[in-house]
Write a protein that holds these residues in place. Structure first.
Motif, PDB file in Angstrom:
ATOM      1  N   ARG A  36       0.835  -1.192   0.000  1.00 30.15           N
ATOM      2  CA  ARG A  36       0.000   0.000   0.000  1.00 30.15           C
ATOM      3  C   ARG A  36       0.873   1.246   0.000  1.00 30.15           C
ATOM      4  N   LEU A  37       0.351   2.324  -0.542  1.00 34.77           N
ATOM      5  CA  LEU A  37       0.989   3.631  -0.394  1.00 34.77           C
ATOM      6  C   LEU A  37       0.005   4.506   0.369  1.00 34.77           C
ATOM      7  N   ILE A  91      -0.361   8.817  -8.638  1.00 31.00           N
ATOM      8  CA  ILE A  91      -0.036   7.420  -8.310  1.00 31.00           C
ATOM      9  C   ILE A  91      -0.949   6.478  -9.077  1.00 31.00           C
ATOM     10  N   ARG A  92      -2.248   6.786  -9.091  1.00 27.22           N
ATOM     11  CA  ARG A  92      -3.188   5.907  -9.800  1.00 27.22           C
ATOM     12  C   ARG A  92      -2.812   5.775 -11.273  1.00 27.22           C
ATOM     13  N   THR A  93      -2.403   6.905 -11.874  1.00 29.44           N
ATOM     14  CA  THR A  93      -2.045   6.888 -13.297  1.00 29.44           C
ATOM     15  C   THR A  93      -0.780   6.074 -13.526  1.00 29.44           C
ATOM     16  N   LYS A  94       0.240   6.360 -12.689  1.00 31.25           N
ATOM     17  CA  LYS A  94       1.528   5.697 -12.894  1.00 31.25           C
ATOM     18  C   LYS A  94       1.435   4.203 -12.558  1.00 31.25           C
ATOM     19  N   SER A  95       0.706   3.866 -11.494  1.00 29.00           N
ATOM     20  CA  SER A  95       0.601   2.457 -11.095  1.00 29.00           C
ATOM     21  C   SER A  95      -0.316   1.676 -12.030  1.00 29.00           C
ATOM     22  N   GLY A  96      -1.257   2.379 -12.654  1.00 27.82           N
ATOM     23  CA  GLY A  96      -2.158   1.720 -13.599  1.00 27.82           C
ATOM     24  C   GLY A  96      -2.910   0.586 -12.935  1.00 27.82           C
ATOM     25  N   SER A  97      -2.917  -0.565 -13.594  1.00 26.91           N
ATOM     26  CA  SER A  97      -3.742  -1.665 -13.098  1.00 26.91           C
ATOM     27  C   SER A  97      -3.150  -2.316 -11.841  1.00 26.91           C
ATOM     28  N   MET A  98      -1.900  -1.940 -11.486  1.00 32.65           N
ATOM     29  CA  MET A  98      -1.349  -2.482 -10.231  1.00 32.65           C
ATOM     30  C   MET A  98      -2.059  -1.907  -9.013  1.00 32.65           C
TER      31      MET A  98
END
Lengths: 433, 433
Positions: free
Chosen positions: B232-233, B256-263
């Motif tokens: 988690r972040l 973060i949501r954009t960079k992490s994508g589906s992760m």
């Protein structure tokens, strides 16, 4: 009488990132040795604060057990702080260096320079070796001269320090392999042996009432423990040897087993699922489950046990009425008239899965685990469990308080189903090889 | 900067009967408020020792939070010891007495005399009310006169004492409902708001590397947390109002949501199973599982979620080859030539359960969870997961270290299977209503 304090070192504990399960484990172990644990302290990776806590602990306890702070990094301060507190030099333990180097060599690596500090120990202390990791601990009887020099209170009392790493598996191995035998030898007259008798189907206070006489006894002692809808009686005996302690404990254990009867399902590491598994395997019986509200939990618990493929062949989670009818053959009339949460449906599921899996025992479970799905005549927490075998059937209606969580209702239902299979096996001992 | 100490009172903690999860919870909450928790202490139900610990805590901390010892019995000593320590009389809180009487009246009982002591508070303190039980706590700013009289160090500093019962659910409700808002108001400039972004498919150190720049930032702060194969972040922002804090945090969360994508699969209380459930429900899809080595665990996790009957109709645990063949239609040739632990078998199971359950998605899981059952070419820890939908199929071969326990291999396999369903749903957003 020895008083102990557990001093846990690590900022991650103070940030709430982990619970202090090490302190719980060590406390339970100390209690079993008859050593009083009177304090737990948690402090962060800060040298001044660690030394202040060490002073407080050494002033009030005879035995100070630390966990954490033995790693190779800069914030691992435990050994340093202990040496510094007593103004004692740290010395390299050559055997330990060699062991650490061997661990790295085994992984095809060269030991980083930073790991050398893990081989340091205060002069005069012994190494407490770590079978699973690179960080050993120490066992140290602090000399009276050092106690005086450090200005501790009660100068004439001996002080013991033991250090452990924070990783639970390493700590436990070092405790069992080195520290516990040392304490047994040093502080316990003879030895201690204990056995936990696991019960299902009786509450903690009823169990305590039932054995109120035994709870007063001294050697062996008997103590009730509870958790997750089950309870245990721990019988602990002290004697010169393990054999003598067992001889003391045995009549009490037999007495409890006899009086508790089928409520006592096993001992020590036994679980309902492991006991059921053992009984099924011994009797060469197979079981098949049709679960609705437990959604696979009973199947999951049964197959937690290695080797469960001997008695589990096929289980079904039939959430929908269609699955209950088409696959398990529950009659449409039952589903329409009585509903899927009914004793009739539980029996239909049990019989259906028994036939489908060609198993010796079929179990059907249907109910309302909540939080939604209840109605006026069928409240959340209403569960039916049916068990069908050749020439035998039984059932149980459970009415859990709707205040219990979905997870608790499901867990207790699963335990009840496992227990019904256990009781069936108990009644069919003649099948056991 | 406020320093806090958590003082947990209760002999059951020192006997190792329970872990100190209250201290963990409170520590995490304090950290989120930006209040330093520098010590945890645990002491038994002994008045002298409690008072000694109180003195140490009040000497080194500004805020002392106690848990436990607020019940009605003779070994519940917390309030008594605090009053006694400051030589302050305890006064009856009339509103509290009435509340306790009402709780008993609600159960059709008369309040026992022993419960009266739960309405006592040190003169000058406020009641911290308990919505779930009879024992309230207190919030007390100790006056400078009392601090001097008690001979505490640092006489010019204010001291705060908060008391909580030991029952976790009551403690948490009192924290969220009374203590946290009080501390926010008293010690935190403005307010604090935080959000945890849950990740699957990346390790903690890789995640920390990926966001090494953000981990340096101050407002909002970003911290990585790990556990059970997921990480988690946590993004925490301070501002005058919740709205302003959210405005500060939002761009970082989006980044973060954009960079992490589906992760990044969700936030805060989301779990893989709850997210999968929501996605299936939104897309009106049903899923059906055929589990072998996980033995019902995936089904159990999916049905942990209330309302899962919308997308779970029928799952099967097919442990035996016979069940795989007869019920699911896995070809004999596959079972004989490739074996039951093979990708072909996983596909056969997935297709079989999809057909049997008439579901939109079928998942088949087969492998060796150990500790036994491995062979030279099929090691313990080898698992195949296959997912079949109309016009789509995918699979994953997992090779867990055989050092992992059976429970870990099963848990991680289940997470992987749930994640495959999640990714399938993500790729089929057009189905969502």
């Amino acid at each position: 009488m020895v008083n102990a304090e557990i001093l846990s070192i690590g900022t991650e504990l103070l940030l709430g990132q982990i619970a202090n399960t090490n302190a719980q484990y060590l406390s339970e172990e100390l209690a079993q040795l008859g050593i009083n644990c009177c304090w737990h302290t948690v402090v962060g990776d800060n040298c001044d604060r660690i030394k202040q806590c060490l002073r407080a602990a050494l002033n009030r306890a005879d035995l100070v057990i630390t966990t954490g702070g033995l790693g190779p990094t800069a914030d691992d301060l435990t050994t340093d702080c202990i040496g510094n507190f007593f103004a004692v030099p740290l010395v390299f333990d050559e055997a330990t260096i060699e062991k650490i180097q061997a661990v790295f060599a085994g992984r095809g690596m060269i030991m980083p320079e930073s790991n050398r500090k893990q081989a340091l120990r205060p002069e005069g202390s012994q190494i407490l070796s770590n079978p699973y990791g690179t960080a050993p601990g120490i066992i140290w009887e602090v000399s009276p001269k050092l106690i005086e020099k450090a200005c501790l209170e009660y100068k004439d009392k001996a002080r013991w320090i033991m250090t452990f790493p924070g990783v639970p598996s390493e700590m436990k191995a070092m405790w069992q392999g080195g520290a516990r035998p040392f304490l047994l030898d040093k502080f316990v007259e003879g030895t201690i042996w204990s056995c936990e008798l696991k019960h299902y189907g009786i509450g903690e206070s009823a169990l305590a009432d039932m054995y109120s006489d035994l709870l007063q006894s001294h050697n062996p002692t008997v103590a009730p423990l509870a958790g997750l809808g089950e309870c245990r009686l721990r019988v602990t005996a002290k004697a010169g040897t393990v054999g003598q302690a067992q001889q003391l404990a045995w009549p009490i254990i037999e007495q409890i087993r006899t009086k508790s009867g089928s409520m006592c399902y096993g001992s020590d590491t036994d679980t309902l699922e492991s006991v059921v598994g053992k009984m099924l395997a011994e009797r060469r019986l197979t079981v098949a489950l049709a679960e609705s509200c437990t959604g696979g939990l009973v199947s999951k618990r049964l197959t937690d046990i290695p080797g469960s493929s001997r008695y589990v062949k096929l289980n079904v989670v039939s959430y929908s009425n269609e699955a209950k009818h088409k696959l398990l053959g529950v009659e449409q009339a039952i589903l329409e008239d009585k509903g899927s949460v009914s004793l009739e449906c539980a029996y239909g599921m049990a019989l259906g899965i028994k036939t489908l899996a060609q198993a010796d025992i079929g179990v059907g479970i249907t109910g309302i685990a909540g939080p939604d799905g209840g109605s006026q005549d069928k409240l959340v927490g209403l569960v039916y469990v049916a068990l069908v075998a050749d020439c035998f059937q039984t059932d149980k209606t459970l009415r859990f308080s709707p205040q219990l969580s979905r997870a608790e209702i499901r867990h207790r239902t699963a335990s009840e189903a496992l227990n019904m299979v256990r009781l069936f096996c108990l009644d069919n001992t003649q099948l056991a090889k």
